[in-house]
Design a protein around this motif. Structure first.
Motif, PDB file in Angstrom:
ATOM      1  N   GLU A 194      -7.065  -1.980  -4.506  1.00 47.75           N
ATOM      2  CA  GLU A 194      -6.283  -3.196  -4.282  1.00 47.75           C
ATOM      3  C   GLU A 194      -7.105  -4.447  -4.568  1.00 47.75           C
ATOM      4  N   THR A 208       0.821  -1.205   0.000  1.00 48.28           N
ATOM      5  CA  THR A 208       0.000   0.000   0.000  1.00 48.28           C
ATOM      6  C   THR A 208       0.855   1.254   0.000  1.00 48.28           C
ATOM      7  N   MET A 246      -4.243  -7.003  -5.380  1.00 49.95           N
ATOM      8  CA  MET A 246      -3.054  -6.689  -4.582  1.00 49.95           C
ATOM      9  C   MET A 246      -3.364  -6.932  -3.112  1.00 49.95           C
ATOM     10  N   TYR A 260       1.293  -7.838  -7.723  1.00 50.92           N
ATOM     11  CA  TYR A 260       2.319  -6.934  -7.195  1.00 50.92           C
ATOM     12  C   TYR A 260       3.673  -7.618  -7.272  1.00 50.92           C
TER      13      TYR A 260
END
Length: 313
Positions: A258, A98, A263, A167
């Motif tokens: 996300e 993040t 992610m 990611y």
């Protein structure tokens, strides 16, 4: 500058205690028995008793708060009741994702908003000004998840220029790391960029109307020096304020972004904690989010001292 930093750090202490208190109250505000809720409907009495003992629910609120603060100071945010995994371990795995996403989003927002807002101010009332104002209004009406889905379809599915999600940590290379962050970072940056562009335009317009700017132009100083060296610095204070506020908005919007891009970051961790009723993990998420906002506010105040010398006194 050091006085500003010291003063802000001292003022941050009660705010941090307040964030800890809010995190602890999440258990107090739960209806019914928090231990039974976290243990689940089919939990044995022994499991419920273990959770109650782990959360110190039999102690007084003051004792629980003191125990929680002492644990936080030692880096102990507790353990998830279901898995027994330390909360800090789960947060430390998700937080870098993040933070990377937020960093890319804020960089995108600044790179888009500052030039656009400055151009709109320079061409006040003209086509460029109207275009920037209209674009900002349209972007603010588009949710981040809609922008994210559109970016995936156009850049990932139709053209295969960028990955659809996931990611890649920096240890795999700067290129893969950045490729996986471009689309979600841009989707997350749009709302912040629109607000920053509007604030930059307004602040620059006010600055251009100041007498000292007219005097500099009358003396024949080059326009880029008038804008870059004098106008930009004096117009930066309200822009920095808005930028600091966008940090909290970016953290909040990261939950949806996300999930769309697959992610496993801090936002996805928070959503999973809510769905699994993991109150201990939610407490850790709230605490770390609050600390992040407090740190952003301290950075903004330090930036005030740089852009506005009056604040240093």
């Amino acid at each position: 500058m050091l006085k500003i930093l010291a003063r802000r750090l001292i003022m941050t202490v009660p705010a941090l205690l307040g964030v800890m208190l809010v995190a602890l109250l999440l258990v107090e505000l739960m209806p019914g028995d928090p231990a039974k809720i976290m243990a689940g409907e089919d939990a044995t009495p022994e499991a419920v008793a273990a959770i109650r003992a782990d959360l110190h629910l039999d102690a007084s609120p003051f004792e629980r708060f003191g125990s929680y603060v002492w644990g936080v100071l030692q880096g102990d945010l507790g353990r998830s009741p279901g898995s027994g995994i330390p909360v800090w371990d789960r947060i430390s795995d998700a937080l870098p994702i993040t933070l990377s996403l937020g960093l890319v989003a804020l960089v995108f927002a600044v790179l888009i908003a500052i030039p656009a807002g400055t151009l709109a101010a320079l061409r006040r009332g003209g086509p460029a000004d109207r275009a920037v104002t209209a674009a900002a209004a349209v972007v603010q009406a588009v949710p981040s998840f809609v922008a994210g889905l559109a970016l995936i379809i156009f850049f990932a599915l139709q053209r295969s220029w960028l990955p659809t999600g996931g990611y890649a940590p920096p240890s795999e290379g700067l290129g893969p790391w950045l490729r996986h962050l471009l689309l979600p970072g841009f989707a997350l940056a749009l709302l912040a960029a629109a607000e920053l562009a509007r604030q930059t335009r307004g602040s620059m317009v006010d600055t251009f109307e100041q007498d000292y700017i007219r005097a500099l132009r009358a003396k024949g100083l080059r326009e880029r020096w008038v804008i870059g060296k004098h106008a930009a610095k004096n117009a930066a204070t309200p822009v920095v304020t808005v930028l600091g506020m966008q940090v909290g908005h970016v953290l909040g919007s990261a939950v949806v972004v996300e999930l769309i891009f697959g992610m496993n970051g801090f936002g996805a961790l928070a959503m999973n904690a809510v769905l699994t009723r993991d109150i201990v993990l939610i407490q850790g998420v709230v605490l770390v989010s609050g600390i992040g906002v407090l740190v952003a506010n301290v950075v903004v105040d330090i930036a005030y001292g740089y852009f506005n010398p009056k604040v240093r006194t």
